[in-house]
Design an enzyme around this catalytic site. Structure first.
Site, PDB file in Angstrom:
ATOM      1  N   PHE A 217       2.247   5.786  -6.406  1.00 47.74           N
ATOM      2  CA  PHE A 217       1.337   6.311  -5.390  1.00 47.74           C
ATOM      3  C   PHE A 217       0.814   5.149  -4.557  1.00 47.74           C
ATOM      4  CE2 PHE A 217      -2.802   7.434  -3.636  1.00 47.74           C
ATOM      5  CZ  PHE A 217      -2.492   8.614  -2.970  1.00 47.74           C
TER       6      PHE A 217
ATOM      7  N   ASP B 285       0.580  -3.437  -4.874  1.00 47.67           N
ATOM      8  CA  ASP B 285      -0.472  -2.476  -4.566  1.00 47.67           C
ATOM      9  C   ASP B 285      -1.463  -2.519  -5.722  1.00 47.67           C
ATOM     10  OD1 ASP B 285      -2.144  -0.364  -4.195  1.00 47.67           O
ATOM     11  OD2 ASP B 285      -0.585   1.067  -3.614  1.00 47.67           O
TER      12      ASP B 285
ATOM     13  N   LYS C   4     -10.356   0.500  -3.426  1.00 43.95           N
ATOM     14  CA  LYS C   4     -11.177   1.125  -4.473  1.00 43.95           C
ATOM     15  C   LYS C   4     -12.339   0.275  -5.006  1.00 43.95           C
ATOM     16  CE  LYS C   4      -8.249   4.902  -5.924  1.00 43.95           C
ATOM     17  NZ  LYS C   4      -6.867   4.903  -5.474  1.00 43.95           N
TER      18      LYS C   4
HETATM   19  C1  LIG Z   1      -6.009   5.263  -4.375  1.00 41.99           C
HETATM   20  C2  LIG Z   1      -4.783   4.481  -4.135  1.00 41.99           C
HETATM   21  C3  LIG Z   1      -4.286   4.266  -2.837  1.00 41.99           C
HETATM   22  C4  LIG Z   1      -4.895   4.930  -1.621  1.00 41.99           C
HETATM   23  O1  LIG Z   1      -6.207   4.537  -1.413  1.00 41.99           O
HETATM   24  P1  LIG Z   1      -7.157   5.400  -0.437  1.00 41.99           P
HETATM   25  O2  LIG Z   1      -8.407   4.599  -0.366  1.00 41.99           O
HETATM   26  O3  LIG Z   1      -7.317   6.738  -1.068  1.00 41.99           O
HETATM   27  O4  LIG Z   1      -6.463   5.489   0.863  1.00 41.99           O
HETATM   28  C5  LIG Z   1      -3.177   3.466  -2.692  1.00 41.99           C
HETATM   29  N1  LIG Z   1      -2.582   2.892  -3.746  1.00 41.99           N
HETATM   30  C6  LIG Z   1      -3.029   3.062  -4.999  1.00 41.99           C
HETATM   31  C7  LIG Z   1      -2.346   2.375  -6.136  1.00 41.99           C
HETATM   32  C8  LIG Z   1      -4.137   3.880  -5.242  1.00 41.99           C
HETATM   33  O5  LIG Z   1      -4.569   4.088  -6.493  1.00 41.99           O
END
Ligand SMILES: *Cc1c(COP(=O)(O)O)cnc(C)c1O
Length: 437
Positions: free
Chosen positions: A177, A261, A290
């Site tokens: 994700f 990421d 986050k």
């Molecule tokens: C939550 C998340 C995103 C997206 O972040 P948003 O602030 O919701 O746009 C991207 N990559 C990872 C691994 C995530 O957990």
């Protein structure tokens, strides 16, 4: 006889918004004029939510009103132990006094500026993030998906600037994700997020953890490999031993960028500042969000010096990116984690968390495994279909967690959570799992 708050009375009450809504639809009742004139009871708020919020989420009939540390309260006065921290975001818990003070001081000084001028909190934040991550440059935005988007644009533009515009493919992983904008969605490897939005950009997906199958997708047209050190939304799946090191070597061999990421895993969630530091891997670029603002929206792309020319002046930007208020939030978060010892506290407590979760797996037949790193933990259910019912029961008992990957109860407590609060939450989890065994 008094009315039991969560018994039959509760069930009947739950139906009231439904009938109120029907009566509004049939013209028997008039809808609230707007939020400010509507009575502020939970019921009318729920009715208004059903009528006015875009229905792309599936919230239960609960309105959370305030929090303190790892505890939350709803508008009915019920309290909850927060074991999810707004999806691994609220690392300092709720209403942390230092964060509240810093935000209010900064709001009274300078709220917004745009990137036409420097602001001191942003410069100091870039400096501190580079020191913690081993990267050289920081570019700011407002969310995780935007941070990933910058990383992808950086990779494209880097090779374009070197006269290799045909290096345009990104290798990503199944079950990953990365966000929901068109670019970050293209690298996301789960159909439940992708369906109906295609065709999406030039991306190849390899099975997560499989170096040989990844190697088979590498060629001279690959600009970058993007990977989560722990697949968070995919069900809390840590990269297997040697995987990140292997990807680093593959990228070096094929001349591609390694993008991490760390939106969910970064900023101490798994122990070190970046989860990749467990494996000693240095990426070319990394996406953070986050936990960085602990609830204040901010994202960042960090990269190494050789990429500092890839996005020349004007080629990318964000009106709010690096805003003084967001930068102050993140600076305060880092100071609380590293200068006030909160991250050391979390790293000790995470060992207790892991030991407790292992016990739960031994004790409850509904669980097949525990997996995760640090304060990002998952309990895997033998039958994922039980997940939603377990979460509902936990909420009724005053404990909030999330469910990810269709199989996994995900625990991402605030890093400030006390041993007592953690134990209290886990005791309820133990009892609820017992009900389902
Ligand atoms: C939550 C998340 C995103 C997206 O972040 P948003 O602030 O919701 O746009 C991207 N990559 C990872 C691994 C995530 O957990």
């Amino acid at each position: 006889m008094s009315c039991a708050p969560y018994g039959l009375g509760g069930q009947v009450l739950r139906l009231v918004p439904f009938f109120v809504e029907k009566m509004i639809n049939w013209g028997i009742l008039r809808p609230p004029m707007n939020a400010s004139t509507a009575p502020s009871s939970s019921l009318s708020l729920l009715v208004s939510a059903q009528r006015h919020l875009y229905p792309n989420y599936g919230q239960p009939d609960v309105i959370i009103e305030r929090g303190r540390g790892a505890r939350l309260w709803d508008t009915e006065g019920r309290s909850y132990i927060d074991l999810f921290a707004g999806i691994a975001v609220s690392s300092l818990g709720h209403a942390h006094p230092r964060l509240v003070q810093a935000l209010s001081d900064q709001a009274g000084r300078l709220l917004h500026l745009s990137n036409y001028y420097y602001n001191a909190p942003n410069i100091r934040l870039a400096e501190r993030l580079c020191a913690l991550s081993g990267m050289d440059r920081a570019l700011f935005c407002n969310s995780g998906t935007e941070a990933v988007e910058v990383c992808l644009k950086l990779a494209r533009r880097h090779f374009y600037a070197k006269g290799q515009a045909d290096r345009h493919v990104v290798v990503a992983f199944e079950n990953s994700f990365h966000g929901r904008t068109m670019g970050s969605l293209a690298v996301t490897g789960q159909n439940k997020y992708r369906d109906g939005f295609g065709p999406l950009g030039s991306v190849r997906h390899a099975p997560f953890g499989d170096l040989e199958r990844t190697r088979a997708l590498m060629s001279a047209d690959v600009a970058a490999v993007i990977v989560e050190p722990v697949q968070g939304e995919g069900g809390v799946i840590p990269a297997p031993e040697g995987f990140l090191v292997g990807l680093r070597a593959l990228c070096d061999e094929f001349g591609a960028m390694l993008i991490l990421d760390e939106v969910q895993t970064g900023v101490g969630r798994t122990g070190p500042f970046l989860a990749a530091q467990h494996a000693g891997v240095l990426p070319d670029a990394v996406a953070l969000a986050k936990g960085l603002g602990a609830g204040f929206p901010i994202g960042a792309m960090l990269c190494r010096e050789h990429l500092s020319g890839a996005l020349p002046k004007g080629s990318h930007g964000s009106t709010y990116g690096g805003n003084p208020l967001a930068s102050t939030a993140a600076l305060t978060v880092l100071s609380v984690l590293y200068d006030d010892g909160v991250l050391s506290h979390a790293n000790v407590l995470s060992e207790r968390l892991v030991a407790r979760l292992e016990k739960l797996v031994e004790r409850h037949a509904v669980l097949s495994a525990r997996r995760g790193l640090g304060m990002l933990q998952g309990l895997v259910l033998c039958d994922g279909a039980l997940g939603p019912a377990i979460l509902t029961r936990l909420r009724e008992r005053g404990v909030l967690v999330t469910f990810s990957g269709g199989t996994t109860i995900r625990l991402t407590p605030p890093l400030v959570i006390s041993e007592t609060e953690l134990d209290e939450g886990l005791a309820v989890l133990d009892e609820v799992l017992g009900e389902f065994s």
